[in-house]
Each structure stands twice: as structure tokens, then as C-alpha cells.
Design a protein around this motif. Structure first.
Motif, PDB file in Angstrom:
ATOM      1  N   ALA A  17       0.828  -1.208   0.000  1.00 28.89           N
ATOM      2  CA  ALA A  17       0.000   0.000   0.000  1.00 28.89           C
ATOM      3  C   ALA A  17       0.864   1.260   0.000  1.00 28.89           C
ATOM      4  O   ALA A  17       0.587   2.208  -0.739  1.00 28.89           O
ATOM      5  CB  ALA A  17      -0.941  -0.011   1.201  1.00 28.89           C
ATOM      6  N   GLU A  18       1.920   1.282   0.811  1.00 33.03           N
ATOM      7  CA  GLU A  18       2.820   2.437   0.839  1.00 33.03           C
ATOM      8  C   GLU A  18       3.495   2.653  -0.504  1.00 33.03           C
ATOM      9  O   GLU A  18       3.579   3.781  -1.006  1.00 33.03           O
ATOM     10  CB  GLU A  18       3.893   2.243   1.914  1.00 33.03           C
ATOM     11  CG  GLU A  18       3.397   2.358   3.329  1.00 33.03           C
ATOM     12  CD  GLU A  18       4.472   1.974   4.350  1.00 33.03           C
ATOM     13  OE1 GLU A  18       5.661   1.850   3.970  1.00 33.03           O
ATOM     14  OE2 GLU A  18       4.113   1.793   5.531  1.00 33.03           O
ATOM     15  N   GLN A  19       3.999   1.566  -1.103  1.00 34.73           N
ATOM     16  CA  GLN A  19       4.682   1.676  -2.394  1.00 34.73           C
ATOM     17  C   GLN A  19       3.734   2.161  -3.484  1.00 34.73           C
ATOM     18  O   GLN A  19       4.093   3.025  -4.285  1.00 34.73           O
ATOM     19  CB  GLN A  19       5.296   0.331  -2.782  1.00 34.73           C
ATOM     20  CG  GLN A  19       6.460  -0.070  -1.914  1.00 34.73           C
ATOM     21  CD  GLN A  19       6.900  -1.511  -2.137  1.00 34.73           C
ATOM     22  OE1 GLN A  19       6.172  -2.319  -2.685  1.00 34.73           O
ATOM     23  NE2 GLN A  19       8.114  -1.824  -1.688  1.00 34.73           N
ATOM     24  N   LEU A  20       2.529   1.628  -3.515  1.00 33.27           N
ATOM     25  CA  LEU A  20       1.568   2.041  -4.543  1.00 33.27           C
ATOM     26  C   LEU A  20       1.150   3.490  -4.356  1.00 33.27           C
ATOM     27  O   LEU A  20       0.985   4.219  -5.337  1.00 33.27           O
ATOM     28  CB  LEU A  20       0.359   1.115  -4.535  1.00 33.27           C
ATOM     29  CG  LEU A  20       0.629  -0.330  -4.962  1.00 33.27           C
ATOM     30  CD1 LEU A  20      -0.628  -1.175  -4.842  1.00 33.27           C
ATOM     31  CD2 LEU A  20       1.183  -0.401  -6.370  1.00 33.27           C
ATOM     32  N   ASN A  21       0.999   3.930  -3.116  1.00 30.80           N
ATOM     33  CA  ASN A  21       0.689   5.340  -2.863  1.00 30.80           C
ATOM     34  C   ASN A  21       1.813   6.242  -3.361  1.00 30.80           C
ATOM     35  O   ASN A  21       1.564   7.309  -3.923  1.00 30.80           O
ATOM     36  CB  ASN A  21       0.426   5.587  -1.378  1.00 30.80           C
ATOM     37  CG  ASN A  21      -0.984   5.235  -0.974  1.00 30.80           C
ATOM     38  OD1 ASN A  21      -1.919   5.412  -1.743  1.00 30.80           O
ATOM     39  ND2 ASN A  21      -1.139   4.720   0.228  1.00 30.80           N
ATOM     40  N   ARG A  22       3.068   5.806  -3.168  1.00 35.48           N
ATOM     41  CA  ARG A  22       4.209   6.588  -3.661  1.00 35.48           C
ATOM     42  C   ARG A  22       4.208   6.685  -5.183  1.00 35.48           C
ATOM     43  O   ARG A  22       4.652   7.673  -5.740  1.00 35.48           O
ATOM     44  CB  ARG A  22       5.532   5.988  -3.193  1.00 35.48           C
ATOM     45  CG  ARG A  22       5.961   6.549  -1.850  1.00 35.48           C
ATOM     46  CD  ARG A  22       7.367   6.139  -1.494  1.00 35.48           C
ATOM     47  NE  ARG A  22       7.245   5.051  -0.512  1.00 35.48           N
ATOM     48  CZ  ARG A  22       7.875   3.896  -0.550  1.00 35.48           C
ATOM     49  NH1 ARG A  22       8.737   3.630  -1.489  1.00 35.48           N
ATOM     50  NH2 ARG A  22       7.670   2.988   0.382  1.00 35.48           N
ATOM     51  N   PHE A  23       3.701   5.649  -5.857  1.00 32.13           N
ATOM     52  CA  PHE A  23       3.620   5.655  -7.322  1.00 32.13           C
ATOM     53  C   PHE A  23       2.401   6.421  -7.822  1.00 32.13           C
ATOM     54  O   PHE A  23       2.169   6.501  -9.022  1.00 32.13           O
ATOM     55  CB  PHE A  23       3.582   4.235  -7.886  1.00 32.13           C
ATOM     56  CG  PHE A  23       4.852   3.467  -7.693  1.00 32.13           C
ATOM     57  CD1 PHE A  23       6.086   4.005  -8.023  1.00 32.13           C
ATOM     58  CD2 PHE A  23       4.825   2.187  -7.178  1.00 32.13           C
ATOM     59  CE1 PHE A  23       7.253   3.289  -7.841  1.00 32.13           C
ATOM     60  CE2 PHE A  23       5.985   1.443  -6.988  1.00 32.13           C
ATOM     61  CZ  PHE A  23       7.212   2.019  -7.326  1.00 32.13           C
ATOM     62  N   GLY A  24       1.592   6.965  -6.907  1.00 32.87           N
ATOM     63  CA  GLY A  24       0.428   7.756  -7.294  1.00 32.87           C
ATOM     64  C   GLY A  24      -0.825   6.934  -7.534  1.00 32.87           C
ATOM     65  O   GLY A  24      -1.781   7.421  -8.127  1.00 32.87           O
ATOM     66  N   ILE A  25      -0.840   5.701  -7.082  1.00 31.99           N
ATOM     67  CA  ILE A  25      -2.013   4.840  -7.244  1.00 31.99           C
ATOM     68  C   ILE A  25      -2.853   4.929  -5.974  1.00 31.99           C
ATOM     69  O   ILE A  25      -2.343   4.764  -4.869  1.00 31.99           O
ATOM     70  CB  ILE A  25      -1.584   3.379  -7.514  1.00 31.99           C
ATOM     71  CG1 ILE A  25      -0.807   3.296  -8.829  1.00 31.99           C
ATOM     72  CG2 ILE A  25      -2.800   2.462  -7.538  1.00 31.99           C
ATOM     73  CD1 ILE A  25      -0.175   1.938  -9.084  1.00 31.99           C
TER      74      ILE A  25
END
Length: 153
Positions: A17-25
Motif C-alpha cells: 500500500a505504501e509503495q503504490l501510494n508513492r507511485f500515485g495509485i
């Protein structure tokens, strides 16, 4: 845009979830607080409500973007198609997690019976009674595709 369910590596839900949020998802990993017992102490920790699952909201053409996170394994499928979660269901989960005092009470139901929840955050949701113990009811919320454990008062 639809909400999809991504299956993750074990204990990788928060990281994905953290990684996807960083990618703008736009993603959502519902968390609950659980008291964990170690040999020398007890500690309250945040754990995912749904093991191995993270909800992502994106356009169908952008579905492969979730695999930029190494912890994302695959999408969840339902009847041969990508499982889609309704906005209302995501909002229901969010509201339920905000209301820490909510308790649902049901009585005199039989295993296998379909009921409509008449109070609490799952108001008007249809559920099937899966199991009844001395202390809990286990309900299957078909629209959310999950099992709900309710303490008997």
C-alpha cells in the motif's frame, strides 16, 4: 474508476500500500489494532483487516501498474473476471473501522439462514449465518466477500 483487489505476499499488505501510494495509485489497506502477546510483554499493533489483500482504485487500462510493487502478486478474480469492489462497500469498511464502539447483536438464527443486518455499520447488508458458537456469530457478507465475526452480548 473501479476498485480492484490485489493479492500480496504474506505480511506485505502495508508495504505494498505504501509503495503504490508513492507511485500515485489510490489504494486502501484497512487496518485494525490488535493486542499482540509476546513472552515478556503485550503490545498493541496495527494489522491488516484482510490478510494478503489491498484495494486499488484505477482505470482498467492501468491495472498492470500495481506490479511495480514487488509485493503485489496478482489480482483477485471472481467468476473468471477481475473482482470489482463497489465504492459503497469501501466506504462501509471505512465507516465500520471509524466506529470502534459498534457492536451488532443478532439472536435466534440458524446456520445457513440468510439475514439482513438491522444495525451498526453493516446496516441493510445481507449475510448468511455460517457458524454459531457460545460467544460469537460468524456471518458471510456476500456483497463484500468476507466473513464477519460478531461477539454475542
Amino acid at each position: 474508476m473501479n476498485w480492484y483487489v490485489v493479492y500480496t505476499k504474506p505480511k506485505g499488505e502495508k508495504k505494498v500500500a505504501e509503495q503504490l501510494n508513492r507511485f500515485g495509485i489510490n489504494c486502501y489497506c484497512p487496518l485494525i489494532i490488535k493486542e499482540q502477546q509476546w513472552s515478556d510483554r503485550k503490545k498493541k499493533i496495527q494489522v491488516p483487516l484482510f490478510n494478503h489483500y489491498v484495494f486499488v482504485q484505477l482505470a482498467e487500462k492501468d491495472r498492470n501498474l500495481v506490479f511495480t510493487s514487488p509485493g503485489a502478486i496478482r489480482y483477485l478474480f471472481w467468476l473468471g473476471k477481475h473482482a470489482i469492489v463497489k465504492d459503497k462497500e469501501i466506504e462501509t469498511i471505512k465507516e465500520w473501522l471509524k466506529d470502534e464502539t459498534a457492536e451488532i447483536s443478532i439472536t435466534s438464527y440458524q446456520v445457513g439462514e440468510t439475514i439482513q443486518v438491522d444495525s451498526g455499520p453493516f446496516l441493510n447488508q445481507n449475510a448468511v449465518v455460517k457458524e454459531i458458537t457460545n460467544t460469537h456469530y460468524f456471518l458471510i457478507l456476500e456483497s463484500l466477500g468476507c466473513t464477519l465475526k460478531i461477539r454475542i452480548k
